[in-house]
Design a protein around this motif. Structure first.
Motif, mmCIF file in Angstrom:
data_model
loop_
_atom_site.group_PDB
_atom_site.id
_atom_site.type_symbol
_atom_site.label_atom_id
_atom_site.label_comp_id
_atom_site.label_asym_id
_atom_site.label_seq_id
_atom_site.Cartn_x
_atom_site.Cartn_y
_atom_site.Cartn_z
ATOM 1 N N THR A 197 -63.279 -21.556 -31.096
ATOM 2 C CA THR A 197 -62.658 -22.393 -32.132
ATOM 3 C C THR A 197 -63.001 -21.919 -33.536
ATOM 4 O O THR A 197 -62.343 -22.300 -34.494
ATOM 5 N N SER A 213 -59.049 -24.423 -25.852
ATOM 6 C CA SER A 213 -59.017 -24.622 -24.403
ATOM 7 C C SER A 213 -59.381 -23.361 -23.621
ATOM 8 O O SER A 213 -59.379 -23.378 -22.402
ATOM 9 N N SER A 254 -59.826 -19.968 -34.486
ATOM 10 C CA SER A 254 -58.681 -20.841 -34.724
ATOM 11 C C SER A 254 -58.749 -22.021 -33.773
ATOM 12 O O SER A 254 -59.241 -21.896 -32.644
ATOM 13 N N GLU A 255 -58.262 -23.163 -34.215
ATOM 14 C CA GLU A 255 -58.311 -24.363 -33.390
ATOM 15 C C GLU A 255 -57.495 -24.216 -32.108
ATOM 16 O O GLU A 255 -57.727 -24.911 -31.128
ATOM 17 N N ASP A 256 -56.544 -23.269 -32.123
ATOM 18 C CA ASP A 256 -55.664 -23.117 -30.959
ATOM 19 C C ASP A 256 -56.419 -22.637 -29.724
ATOM 20 O O ASP A 256 -55.967 -22.805 -28.595
ATOM 21 N N PHE A 257 -57.574 -21.985 -29.949
ATOM 22 C CA PHE A 257 -58.293 -21.386 -28.833
ATOM 23 C C PHE A 257 -59.227 -22.371 -28.140
ATOM 24 O O PHE A 257 -60.017 -21.988 -27.283
#
Lengths: 220, 236
Positions: B70, B78, B73-76
């Motif tokens: 994270t 999971s 980037s916040e997208d990672f």
């Protein structure tokens, strides 16, 4: 004329190839069981031999995992042996073994979670298990894949029967059970020392004593 | 700070790499014939463990753990790369050992002569990888990981030096022939493990928060239990 030379060539190629299980190859398979045993004679793979042998079940799983990794790694390294630069061979071997161990780890996690949890770090430690590295260095780097496979099988069986023997005595005397089933009478109180590292060390020492006095191997 | 001291003492004596987990057994047995070589390898293990454990901690917490990415980037959030931990850990250890060997060879030939020959051995020493593999199961912070690495290294050093000292004395003993070498060494290691087990009875100088809480709860429970009893006693 041309066909004759071709036949000759074929014959010449065929000559050195020996039967799949010649005497020499049988020796590859059987020697590690006794006089060239990886644990008692070559002193390899001691960590896991002592650490996982508290009970028979995790030991059996460990033996199967080591067999799978050792045989596959031996074959892969032996197939790659002519393309691996000498200087970085250790890292190449480590990467191959680590990938195989990662697969074994995932399979175990999926199909027998309890044992996987019990073995914890020791599955990962197959990577640095000296048997694997030792056989890769000593054998797979200089021999053909089929021989390497036999060598891997032989050594992992040699490893397996020793750790199973230790686990048998440790589980039997430590908790009176075999494979988790009580075999000794109910009144038997487990011997805590056998479950601890102490029991493992002394038991392995005695086992080595017996094996070496049988096959006459003496260390100076 | 107190917690660090606890981890330090625990990793040296109670959770000793050799006597509690049997990690690094192969090189432990192989080099413990002479005191001097044993001390050399022991020093190398302290050094490598003290540095690779924190390195692997960084790799685990910023790369491998679930949601560790994270910081990019916040997208990672999971993504869980824990499957790769074996390869990453061993690659870090092997690369670090190789680098150290080259650096030591270049800058300090005398140190290389005494320590350098042991460095390649260390890449395949179970205790180094074992130290890294314990990280996911124990939730250490960075400082704790450093302490754990150093402590484990010192524990290993102590174990190998003491075994080497005993084995040097063994030269004067009349051991039965088949028991010589490996066999008697195992029995000695077993007895040493017996000795080290007594450290398990240590009361650590500083209690960690959980233990403190547990104890407080205990005392509060006891006082609660006592009060009604005493009231009852008085009423009688």
């Amino acid at each position: 004329m041309s066909t004759e030379t071709l036949e000759k060539e074929v014959k010449e190629v065929k000559k050195p190839s020996e039967p799949l299980l010649s005497k020499k190859r049988k020796a590859l398979l059987t020697n590690p069981l006794d006089e060239d045993n990886p644990i008692t004679i070559q002193v390899l793979g001691i960590c896991s031999a002592l650490a996982v042998t508290v009970a028979l079940k995790p030991t059996l799983v460990m033996a199967i995992a080591v067999t799978a990794v050792l045989v596959l790694a031996n074959v892969v390294i032996s197939a790659l042996r002519n393309t691996i630069p000498n200087r970085i061979r250790i890292i190449v071997q480590l990467v191959v073994v680590a990938s195989l161990v990662a697969i074994v780890d995932q399979v175990l996690k999926a199909y027998s979670y309890d044992v996987w949890k019990e073995l914890s770090v020791f599955i990962g430690l197959i990577i640095t298990n000296c048997i694997v590295m030792g056989r890769l260095e000593a054998f797979a780097l200089g021999n053909k894949p089929w021989d390497a496979m036999l060598d891997g099988l032989g050594n992992s069986f040699g490893y397996a029967w020793i750790i199973l023997a230790i686990a048998f005595f440790r589980e039997l005397t430590g908790s009176g059970k075999l494979f988790g089933v009580k075999v000794l009478p109910e009144e038997y109180i487990g011997n805590g020392v056998m479950m601890s590292p102490v029991g493992a060390c002394v038991l392995l020492g005695v086992l080595i004593w017996i094996i070496r006095s049988r096959n006459g191997y003496v260390e100076d | 700070m107190e917690n660090l001291l606890n981890i330090f003492i625990k990793s040296i004596f109670i959770d000793n790499m050799i006597f509690a987990y049997f990690l690094g057994m192969c090189s432990y047995l192989a080099v413990s014939k002479k005191y001097k070589t044993a001390a050399g390898l022991g020093m190398a293990v302290i050094f490598v463990l003290g540095i690779t454990v924190p390195l692997n901690w960084l790799a685990y917490n910023f790369l491998l753990k679930e949601g560790a990415l994270t910081w990019i980037s916040e997208d990672f959030a999971s993504i869980d790369l824990e499957v790769l931990k074996f390869i990453v850990f061993i690659a870090i250890v092997a690369a670090f050992v190789q680098l150290t060997e080259m650096a030591v060879e270049k800058f300090s030939p005398s140190l290389y002569n005494s320590l350098g020959i042991f460095l390649p051995l260390i890449a395949v020493n179970c205790s180094i990888l074992g130290g890294a593999l314990f990280l996911p199961t124990r939730d250490y912070e960075f400082a704790e990981a450093v302490t754990f690495g150093l402590g484990s290294g010192i524990g290993w050093f102590l174990a190998v030096v003491s075994l080497a000292a005993i084995r040097e004395k063994m030269a004067y003993a009349d051991v039965p022939k088949p028991l010589r070498g490996l066999g008697i060494t195992f029995i000695i290691v077993g007895l040493m493990a017996f000795g080290f087990m007594s450290f398990g009875g240590f009361e650590l100088p500083f209690k960690n928060k959980e233990q403190q809480q547990a104890e407080q709860e205990k005392t509060s429970q006891v006082s609660e239990n006592v009060d009604p009893l005493s009231v009852a006693n008085y009423s009688e």
